[in-house]
Design a protein around this motif. Structure first.
Motif, short mmCIF file in Angstrom:
data_model
loop_
_atom_site.label_atom_id
_atom_site.label_comp_id
_atom_site.label_asym_id
_atom_site.label_seq_id
_atom_site.Cartn_x
_atom_site.Cartn_y
_atom_site.Cartn_z
N LEU A 261 26.11 12.90 27.09
CA LEU A 261 25.34 13.10 28.32
C LEU A 261 24.38 11.95 28.55
CD1 LEU A 261 24.71 14.97 30.68
CD2 LEU A 261 23.02 16.12 29.25
N ASN A 262 23.67 11.53 27.46
CA ASN A 262 22.74 10.40 27.60
C ASN A 262 23.48 9.13 27.97
OD1 ASN A 262 20.53 11.99 26.96
ND2 ASN A 262 20.70 11.63 24.77
N HIS A 263 24.67 8.94 27.33
CA HIS A 263 25.46 7.75 27.65
C HIS A 263 25.88 7.75 29.12
CE1 HIS A 263 28.30 4.49 27.35
NE2 HIS A 263 29.33 5.28 27.66
N LEU A 264 26.32 8.90 29.62
CA LEU A 264 26.74 9.00 31.03
C LEU A 264 25.56 8.79 31.97
CD1 LEU A 264 29.23 12.00 30.84
CD2 LEU A 264 29.79 9.65 31.45
N LYS A 265 24.39 9.32 31.60
CA LYS A 265 23.23 9.15 32.47
C LYS A 265 22.79 7.69 32.50
CE LYS A 265 21.43 13.86 32.45
NZ LYS A 265 20.31 14.76 32.12
N ARG A 266 22.86 7.01 31.32
CA ARG A 266 22.56 5.58 31.33
C ARG A 266 23.57 4.84 32.20
NH1 ARG A 266 21.69 6.57 25.78
NH2 ARG A 266 23.73 5.68 25.28
N TYR A 267 24.82 5.26 32.08
CA TYR A 267 25.87 4.64 32.88
C TYR A 267 25.62 4.88 34.37
CZ TYR A 267 30.58 2.83 33.70
OH TYR A 267 31.64 2.07 34.10
N GLN B 71 32.50 7.88 46.46
CA GLN B 71 33.38 8.47 45.44
C GLN B 71 32.88 8.16 44.04
OE1 GLN B 71 37.24 6.90 46.38
NE2 GLN B 71 37.69 8.50 47.88
N LEU B 72 32.37 6.93 43.83
CA LEU B 72 31.86 6.54 42.51
C LEU B 72 30.66 7.40 42.12
CD1 LEU B 72 31.92 4.58 40.10
CD2 LEU B 72 30.48 3.02 41.42
N LEU B 73 29.69 7.56 43.05
CA LEU B 73 28.52 8.39 42.76
C LEU B 73 28.93 9.84 42.50
CD1 LEU B 73 25.91 7.06 45.37
CD2 LEU B 73 26.06 6.52 42.94
N THR B 74 29.86 10.33 43.32
CA THR B 74 30.30 11.72 43.16
C THR B 74 31.01 11.91 41.83
OG1 THR B 74 30.53 11.97 45.55
CG2 THR B 74 31.71 13.54 44.17
N THR C 265 31.19 14.16 36.37
CA THR C 265 31.44 13.99 34.94
C THR C 265 30.23 14.44 34.14
OG1 THR C 265 32.86 12.10 35.45
CG2 THR C 265 32.14 12.36 33.17
N ILE C 266 29.02 14.07 34.61
CA ILE C 266 27.79 14.51 33.93
C ILE C 266 27.70 16.03 33.97
CG2 ILE C 266 25.27 14.53 34.14
CD1 ILE C 266 25.44 11.60 35.00
N ASN C 267 28.03 16.63 35.13
CA ASN C 267 27.97 18.08 35.26
C ASN C 267 28.95 18.76 34.31
OD1 ASN C 267 29.22 20.61 37.23
ND2 ASN C 267 27.04 20.57 36.73
N GLU C 268 30.14 18.16 34.11
CA GLU C 268 31.10 18.74 33.18
C GLU C 268 30.53 18.78 31.76
OE1 GLU C 268 34.65 16.48 33.52
OE2 GLU C 268 35.18 17.25 35.52
N VAL C 269 29.87 17.69 31.34
CA VAL C 269 29.28 17.66 29.99
C VAL C 269 28.14 18.67 29.91
CG1 VAL C 269 28.10 16.23 28.30
CG2 VAL C 269 29.96 15.27 29.65
#
Length: 906
Positions: free
Chosen positions: A687-693, A738-741, A746-750
């Motif tokens: 989750l942290n990795h995705l949020k940094r991304y 589409q990229l933001l969505t 993906t973050i919501n799935e985690v």
């Protein structure tokens, strides 16, 4: 003789006692081990022995009276074993072996042994307590034996939140007395000396029996006697303690206090069950209320978004054109404002709505509730369909705007061209009708007639030369009509007048020629030189007029190639000027020659050339005008070339940035797809990795803003195409959205996986094992598996699957029958397989406890047992009970509980 202290330390339950270690009450040995720090002399304290005698005697009599008997002296009345066996039968509900009725010592010993054997059969290990000590009336051994019985039959089975026996009883007391001032239960001796704890226990369960606020901490005797009397009178708990003994003892006897308090626990056990049932119901209702709030929020947000789409689409589908470019450019600016300001927040709302919907469905699955089905027309698919319609309308609207601006631009150009050509033609035709209607040939001389004939021929030549201009004017008017020019009426009127006048000129020309030809035979002399002048001057004059018209003609171009084409054509025209100048000089030479001949032959000319109105002065004047217009045309073309070069620079500038941003967005989309499949580490790490991304993506937004600025400059310059890039601003915007969505989803799935893990108690190692197994069988690395891969995964985890069982599992993980299983569906399935949740049957059982075992419950019972908001929640939603045993106001809790876990209108 075994002393009481040593015997007390050896009492313990056996292996079958069901103790659960330090956290759950443990064995009697565990409890007795806690008494090692008690002072040996205090154990033999006469005050303690007195308290135990009174308490244990009252406790025994509370049970023996059910058999119609009692004891007076605890160490004497149990010596023959008869009442001891009777006591055990009453408290256990079981039959002991038949006692021996003899009076001899051996008969008594045998009876006591039967009682001790029965105690041992219940998992209690009695060490150093023999029948002889009981028969001999050993008071301490007798008290120790009774305490063992109390522990086994009155205290051991007490359980509160995974603690049992003494710890469970203490926790129960602490929970019940926590709200009361001046009460702090920490043990079973000092904490009870002031009597407030006893009164608090009674008041908590039967508030009408105690006026707690009137009790004083400094009057312990009154407090204690009040509690003892109320308990005996209203709760059927005999008085087992003396207030004066408790107050007068430094530390009251713990066994006596525990024995007495256990009677309160059992007296209120029904209320305890009701409280447990109420807690379960409150938990279930709280989950349902939270889910309902989330559903209401979704419905409201979906309604707002759909309403905005509904209002916006008609605006985008409005194709009513405006009359001027300025009005259409204002429409274009309004559309750009919509794209920059109004739409982006709605994109975020749409993304957040999908995230909220997924989170709600996850919570419903985790709480064993049916999936949320939004109102008709408010499904996520409905919103996506509406959004797709919106974007289609956007695309069509923008294309229409640009095409309409191009059309209006061409219309303005054509209209101006029409006005210029019409004005030139009208100036030329001015007076021509009057000239053609003259009857001057009737009185003219032969030479004059010949001159008139030559003049008329020159006019016909001039008239023919103007035919092309008339046709151009008509063609432009026709094109303006076809392009729906707003001022077409005036254009058509003017064009029709020109055409009618042209037809009249043709008719008049034909009539005059016939008249002149009729008298031509009578004419002889003609001035060939003037005639030649007139014939050459007329087309040359027309050429100059056409040249001036072309040099002043407006032009519109969109590319550098088009302007360079115009420049090339202009250069070709300039190359013809030397030939034209020579023609001019030749024409002027003819005029000079005529003058020279006239002068040399003393011929008096009448003045102007009788065959033409084009004088040498006119030719020179128009030639000077052509010479002046050429550099002006050069300047206008160079300015337009500079403008097109600037436009080309804007195209290249935009293309350079777009060719960077476009591939970057595509790369990030591919990387997100890869990250969602190849997630490593804990879910929190992921989750942290995705949020940094996500932050790195958001930080890229200035590049998009720069591109928007460049695109704004291109649109302001009315640039409609760009051969240097395949990316349009629309493509970039859609890709960015589409990229933001995608990263948000993906973050919501985690986050949902974390929610699932925490709610179901799945360890991080299990979650990693689930992920590794899923990735291994996700052969195509798409984030989902087909049914064959999923079957292989289940078999690898130990499932023995037949077709029927596998089809059942597939209906759970793939309710839409798409043929694919996502990772979230797999996690939900595995969590359901490994955890337990509340069920409809459990909730029904809890309501039944609150209802006193009835098949219905009343509003008064709900308000008494549940918090106010949850009680009203149930009352508002429960249907009236229709059973044969129904009473007025009865409510059906069974159908309500079932609805919580099945199809429901809630």
């Amino acid at each position: 003789m075994v002393d009481y202290h040593a015997a007390n330390q050896s009492y313990q339950y056996g292996p079958s006692s069901g103790g659960n270690g330090a956290g759950g009450g443990g064995s009697m040995g565990d409890y007795m081990a806690q008494e090692d720090d008690w002072d040996r002399d205090l154990l033999l304290d006469p005050a303690w022995e007195k308290q135990q005698r009174k308490t244990f005697t009252a406790w025994c009599n509370s049970h023996l009276r059910k058999a119609g008997t009692q004891i007076e002296n605890i160490d004497e009345d149990f010596r023959d074993g008869l009442k001891l066996m009777l006591l055990l039968e009453v408290i256990s509900g079981e039959r002991l072996p038949k006692p021996e009725r003899g009076k001899m010592r051996v008969h008594k010993i045998n009876n006591v042994n039967k009682a001790l054997d029965f105690i041992a059969s219940k998992g209690v290990k009695l060490v150093s307590i023999g029948a002889e000590e009981i028969v001999d009336g050993n008071a301490k051994m007798t008290l120790g034996m009774i305490w063992t019985i109390i522990l086994r039959f009155a205290i051991q089975d007490i359980s509160v939140e995974e603690t049992s026996a003494k710890e469970g009883l203490l926790l129960w007391c602490q929970r019940k007395t926590a709200p009361y001032k001046n009460v702090n239960v920490q043990n079973f001796h000092i904490s009870w000396k002031d009597g407030l704890a006893f009164n608090a226990l009674i008041h908590r369960h039967r508030p009408e029996l105690i006026e707690y606020d009137k009790l004083r901490k400094d009057d312990p005797v009154t407090n204690l006697n009040n509690a003892f009397e109320v308990a005996e009178k209203y709760l059927d708990i005999p008085k087992m303690l003396d207030a004066e003994d408790i107050v007068g003892t430094l530390r009251p006897d713990e066994k006596a206090i525990m024995t007495y308090v256990s009677c309160f626990y059992h007296a209120f056990s029904g209320a305890q069950k009701a409280e447990t049932a109420a807690n379960r119901i409150c938990k279930v209702l709280a989950v349902n209320q939270e889910n309902e709030h989330l559903m209401e929020d979704y419905e409201r947000l979906a309604s707002d978004l759909l309403e905005w789409i509904r209002r916006t689409i008609p605006w985008l589908e409005d194709r009513v054109p405006q009359k001027t470019i300025q009005e259409m450019q204002q429409k274009l600016e309004d559309f750009r404002d919509y794209r920059r300001v109004h739409k982006p927040p709605k994109v975020q709302e749409k993304c957040q709505l999908e995230i909220n919907f997924n989170t709600l469905q996850t919570k419903l699955r985790l709480s064993n509730r049916p999936a949320f089905m939004p109102s008709e027309g408010k499904m996520v698919s409905d919103i996506n369909n509406g959004w797709q319609h919106l974007e289609q309308a956007e695309k069509g609207y923008e294309e229409w705007l640009l095409n309409e601006i191009r059309r209006l631009e061409r219309l303005d150009h054509l209209a101006e061209k029409f006005r210029q050509k019409a004005s030139i033609h009208e100036a030329w035709t001015d007076g021509k009708e009057a000239m053609l209607k003259q009857r001057d040939y009737e009185t003219a001389t032969l030479s004059d007639i010949k001159a008139l004939i030559r003049k008329h021929e020159a006019f016909e030549s001039d008239l023919a030369a103007h035919q092309d201009r008339v046709e151009q004017i008509a063609a432009i008017a026709q094109e303006l009509n076809e392009l729906d020019y707003y001022d077409s009426h005036n254009v058509n009127t003017r064009c029709q007048k020109i055409c009618d006048q042209w037809d009249a000129l043709g008719s008049l020309t034909h009539s005059r020629r016939e008249a002149l030809e009729k008298t031509e035979k009578q004419l002889e002399t003609i001035d060939q030189l003037h005639l030649e002048y007139a014939k050459r001057a007329a087309p040359f004059n027309n050429w100059m007029e056409s040249a001036m018209e072309d040099l002043q003609d407006m032009f519109i171009v969109h590319t550098i190639e088009e302007i360079e084409g115009l420049i090339s054509a202009h250069d070709q025209f300039k190359s013809t000027l030397p030939d034209a100048d020579r023609e001019r000089e030749a024409i002027l030479a003819i005029h000079k020659e005529a003058q020279r001949i006239a002068e040399s032959n003393h011929i008096k000319l009448s003045g102007s050339n009788p065959y033409t109105t084009v004088t040498p002065q006119i030719i020179n004047s128009k030639w000077e005008k052509v010479q002046q217009l050429v550099p002006k045309r050069d300047h206008a073309l160079l300015e337009e070339q500079s403008k097109q070069q600037s436009n080309e620079h804007l195209r290249r500038q935009f293309a350079s940035q777009a060719n960077i941003v476009g591939p970057w967005i595509q790369t990030k989309m591919e990387e997100i797809g890869r990250i969602s499949i190849e997630m490593n580490g804990t879910l929190e790490d992921q989750l942290n990795h995705l949020k940094r991304y996500e932050r790195s993506i958001v930080d890229y937004k200035p590049n998009l803003d720069l591109l928007e600025q460049q695109h704004q400059l291109i649109q302001e310059a009315l640039i409609f195409d760009n051969k240097h890039t395949n990316y349009t601003m629309e493509h970039i915007r859609v890709g960015w959205e589409q990229l933001l969505t995608t990263i948000a989803r993906t973050i919501n799935e985690v986050e949902n996986q974390i929610l699932t893990r925490d709610a179901k108690g799945i360890s991080q190692e299990q979650m990693q094992e689930f992920r590794a197994s899923f990735n291994h069988f996700d052969k195509k690395q798409t984030g989902s598996m087909d049914s064959d891969d999923f079957r292989a995964l289940l078999i690898s985890t130990g499932y023995s699957l037949g077709d029927a069982e596998f089809n059942r599992i597939m209906s759970v993980v793939d309710p839409n029958h798409s043929g694919l299983v996502t990772f979230q569906a797999f996690i939900d399935f595995m969590s359901r397989e490994t955890t337990d949740t509340d069920t409809a049957d459990q909730v029904i059982a809890s309501f039944k406890v609150l209802a006193g075992d009835k098949n219905f419950i009343t509003a008064e019972e709900l308000r008494r047992e549940l918090p106010p908001d949850q009680a009203e929640y149930c009352i508002a939603r429960m249907a009236p009970y229709q059973g044969p045993d129904a009473v007025p106001g009865a409510l059906d809790y069974k159908s309500f509980s079932t609805a919580l876990y099945g199809e429901s209108d809630l």
